[in-house]
Design an enzyme around this catalytic site. Structure first.
Site, PDB file in Angstrom:
ATOM      1  N   LYS A  80       0.859  -1.192   0.000  1.00 47.02           N
ATOM      2  CA  LYS A  80       0.000   0.000   0.000  1.00 47.02           C
ATOM      3  C   LYS A  80       0.895   1.242   0.000  1.00 47.02           C
ATOM      4  O   LYS A  80       1.875   1.299   0.762  1.00 47.02           O
ATOM      5  CB  LYS A  80      -0.893  -0.032   1.246  1.00 47.02           C
ATOM      6  CG  LYS A  80      -1.954   1.057   1.306  1.00 47.02           C
ATOM      7  CD  LYS A  80      -2.805   0.908   2.576  1.00 47.02           C
ATOM      8  CE  LYS A  80      -3.932   1.909   2.648  1.00 47.02           C
ATOM      9  NZ  LYS A  80      -4.713   1.800   3.894  1.00 47.02           N
ATOM     10  N   SER A 155      -9.704   2.106   2.686  1.00 45.15           N
ATOM     11  CA  SER A 155      -8.812   2.788   1.789  1.00 45.15           C
ATOM     12  C   SER A 155      -7.865   1.861   1.034  1.00 45.15           C
ATOM     13  O   SER A 155      -7.370   2.221  -0.025  1.00 45.15           O
ATOM     14  CB  SER A 155      -7.976   3.807   2.554  1.00 45.15           C
ATOM     15  OG  SER A 155      -7.148   3.162   3.504  1.00 45.15           O
ATOM     16  N   SER A 179      -9.768  -0.143   6.940  1.00 42.69           N
ATOM     17  CA  SER A 179      -9.159  -0.094   5.606  1.00 42.69           C
ATOM     18  C   SER A 179      -8.442  -1.353   5.154  1.00 42.69           C
ATOM     19  O   SER A 179      -8.065  -1.451   3.982  1.00 42.69           O
ATOM     20  CB  SER A 179      -8.200   1.083   5.513  1.00 42.69           C
ATOM     21  OG  SER A 179      -8.941   2.258   5.355  1.00 42.69           O
TER      22      SER A 179
HETATM   23  N1  GLN Z   1     -13.079   4.229   5.788  1.00 40.81           N
HETATM   24  C1  GLN Z   1     -12.593   4.729   7.030  1.00 40.81           C
HETATM   25  C2  GLN Z   1     -12.305   6.200   6.902  1.00 40.81           C
HETATM   26  O1  GLN Z   1     -12.600   6.733   5.905  1.00 40.81           O
HETATM   27  C3  GLN Z   1     -11.394   3.958   7.470  1.00 40.81           C
HETATM   28  C4  GLN Z   1     -10.135   4.376   6.826  1.00 40.81           C
HETATM   29  C5  GLN Z   1      -8.949   3.577   7.277  1.00 40.81           C
HETATM   30  O2  GLN Z   1      -9.082   2.565   7.963  1.00 40.81           O
HETATM   31  N2  GLN Z   1      -7.787   4.058   6.922  1.00 40.81           N
HETATM   32  O3  GLN Z   1     -11.807   6.815   7.781  1.00 40.81           O
END
Ligand code: GLN
Length: 513
Positions: A80, A155, A179
């Site tokens: 990532k 994400s 994410s």
């Molecule tokens: N979807 C969640 C957010 O937008 C989690 C993001 C993440 O875990 N980095 O904050």
């Protein structure tokens, strides 16, 4: 398509160690696959074939010299693009970091390189990991290999899509609110958020430091455990790293046994508002675990209902502070530095142009929540809710070994469907956020395809702090129990589908790969 693409990471490492395949051959097969399909999937932001082949050659040379190879030596890996890695750009999905090359490696990056994993490239993500679909990436969205018109989650959608598209057998993610687990859920892959402090955050671009946690992603439970083992453990460079032995996740994945385990179904996660196919496959998975000898009980965690609201105060508060470092002076982009503008003007122009809308929204919310006069009402209340959520977990784990729920309320939604509705987007993390708030271990495992849309459904397993092994034990038992029904692991369905599509020489537009 090379058959090497379908092999598990564990198999590939075995083939390489036995000299039945070279690491170079394995890397080349994956690079060819990326060249063939990533124009449509868009999982990768950066691929470095030369570097990958050189790393593979180094593993082959070590084998030829008779060196002992580690359990994942020579296995390709997608990273990532939020992990700092020298010799490559790191963007965190943001235009503000375009062209930036980190001067050092994240601890997790260093560990995978030391373990002989072959990094293929960096994968797409929502900008600074803020989002649930990769649509917030400054570089365009990633597409879900099950249906290219759908989101791969976020994400870490790039990492999950790379796995499902057979572009890589293993990938790295980070999980602040889901994410790793939410993309795993909607792509039919496995993703685990380790116990907070179980993996090092050093060199991972910070989103919300009290929640961020790096973790492993794979197509099988054992592969994911092997990567977990390679990256986990104490790091003096991260002050929140836990100085304790890493739970034996690999043994747990191999054990795959739930007989006598007490499994608590969280009453508040599921039911109304959840897709029928998600409910159906989740209940079937519970039945399968019961047949294996687990005891299934219902558990109430009443304070979980505060999780999403509290998260969207604590997380933006930390975001507003962490992202202050992107000041046009130290990293990446600098706009309007014409010699006569003040530092503040350059900073404002750069941040205005370099950050996307969602990032700005969170910085503004966080700055507001932390402002004097509001601090107690917002940030303070959210911290209290966080304590109540942790207490719900503690109370539950006094009577059950693990808690379970669907990983997400729905399957993958369509690209564009929720971009104008932040609350609908945030709801994708309803089930995953409680474990970030409390810091306990949690993973998502495929449990079938929803009948209404044929898309993957995820089963979430939550275990106490430092009991990450239990997550794998349940996940592996489930994988074994469902294998006959779904023809192996869930992504094998994609492999079969694509092989037959190729035989008839057709690929539907908007269809799967
Ligand atoms: N979807 C969640 C957010 O937008 C989690 C993001 C993440 O875990 N980095 O904050």
């Amino acid at each position: 398509m090379s058959d090497l693409l379908r092999r598990t990471a564990a198999d590939l490492a075995g083939l390489i160690a036995a000299g039945e395949a070279s690491a170079r051959e394995v890397a080349q097969a994956h690079l060819d696959r990326i060249a063939a399909v990533d124009g449509e999937v868009k999982a990768f932001l950066h691929v470095d074939a030369e570097r990958a082949l050189a790393a593979a050659d180094a593993v082959d040379a070590r084998r030829a010299a008779g060196d002992e190879l580690g359990p994942l030596a020579g296995v390709p890996l997608a990273v990532k693009d939020i992990f700092c890695m020298t010799g490559a750009p790191t963007t965190a999905g943001s235009r503000i970091l375009e062209g930036w090359h980190p001067p050092y490696n994240a601890t997790v990056t260093r560990r995978v390189l030391d373990a002989g994993l072959v990094v293929l490239g960096k994968t797409n993500l929502d900008e600074f990991a803020m989002g649930s679909s990769t649509e917030n990436s400054g570089y365009g969205p990633t597409h879900n290999p099950w249906d290219l018109e759908r989101i791969p989650g976020g994400s870490g959608g790039g990492s999950a899509a790379a796995l499902a598209a057979f572009e890589a057998p293993l990938a790295l993610g980070t999980d602040t609110g889901g994410s790793i687990r939410q993309p795993a859920s909607v792509t039919g892959t496995v993703g685990v958020k380790p116990t907070y402090g179980g993996t090092s955050r050093y060199g991972v671009i910070a989103m919300a430091s009290s929640l961020d946690q790096p973790g492993p992603c794979g197509r099988t439970v054992l592969d994911t455990a092997l990567l977990h083992q390679a990256i986990a453990g104490w790091d003096p460079m991260d002050s929140t790293s836990i100085d304790a032995p890493v739970p034996d996740v690999v043994a747990a994945a191999r054990r795959a046994d739930v007989a006598g385990m007490r499994i608590g179904v969280v009453k508040e996660l599921g039911g109304e508002g959840y897709a029928p196919g998600v409910e159906l496959r989740f209940r079937e998975a519970l039945d399968a675990l019961e047949q294996l000898g687990a005891e299934i009980v219902e558990v109430s965690c009443p304070n979980f209902r505060y999780a999403l609201g509290a998260y969207y105060l604590i997380m933006p508060s930390e975001v507003s502070s962490n992202l202050a470092r992107f000041d046009a002076m130290r990293y990446g982009l600098r706009i309007g530095d014409d010699g006569s503008s003040s530092a503040e003007e350059v900073m404002a122009r750069t941040r205005g142009a370099g950050f996307g809308a969602e990032v700005k929204r969170r910085i503004i919310i966080g700055t507001y929540a932390l402002s004097s006069g509001y601090y107690d009402a917002y940030y303070g209340s959210a911290q209290k809710a966080r304590t109540l959520i942790a207490r719900d977990f503690e109370a539950a784990f006094a009577s059950v070994d693990v808690l379970v729920s669907p990983s997400t309320p729905t399957t993958a939604f369509r690209i564009g469907e929720r971009t104008d509705d932040p609350l609908a987007m945030y709801a994708a993390d309803l089930c995953t956020i409680p474990s970030n708030m409390a810091g306990n271990a949690s993973g998502s495992f495929p449990c079938g395809l929803a009948p209404e849309d044929g898309l993957p459904v995820g089963f979430q397993v939550m275990a106490p702090v430092l009991a990450d092994d239990r997550v794998y034990r349940v996940g592996a038992a489930l994988e074994g129990a469902l294998a006959s029904r779904w023809g192996g692991v869930l992504t094998d369905q994609l492999w079969t589908r694509e092989s037959s599509a190729r035989e008839i020489g057709a690929r539907e537009s908007g269809g799967t790969l």
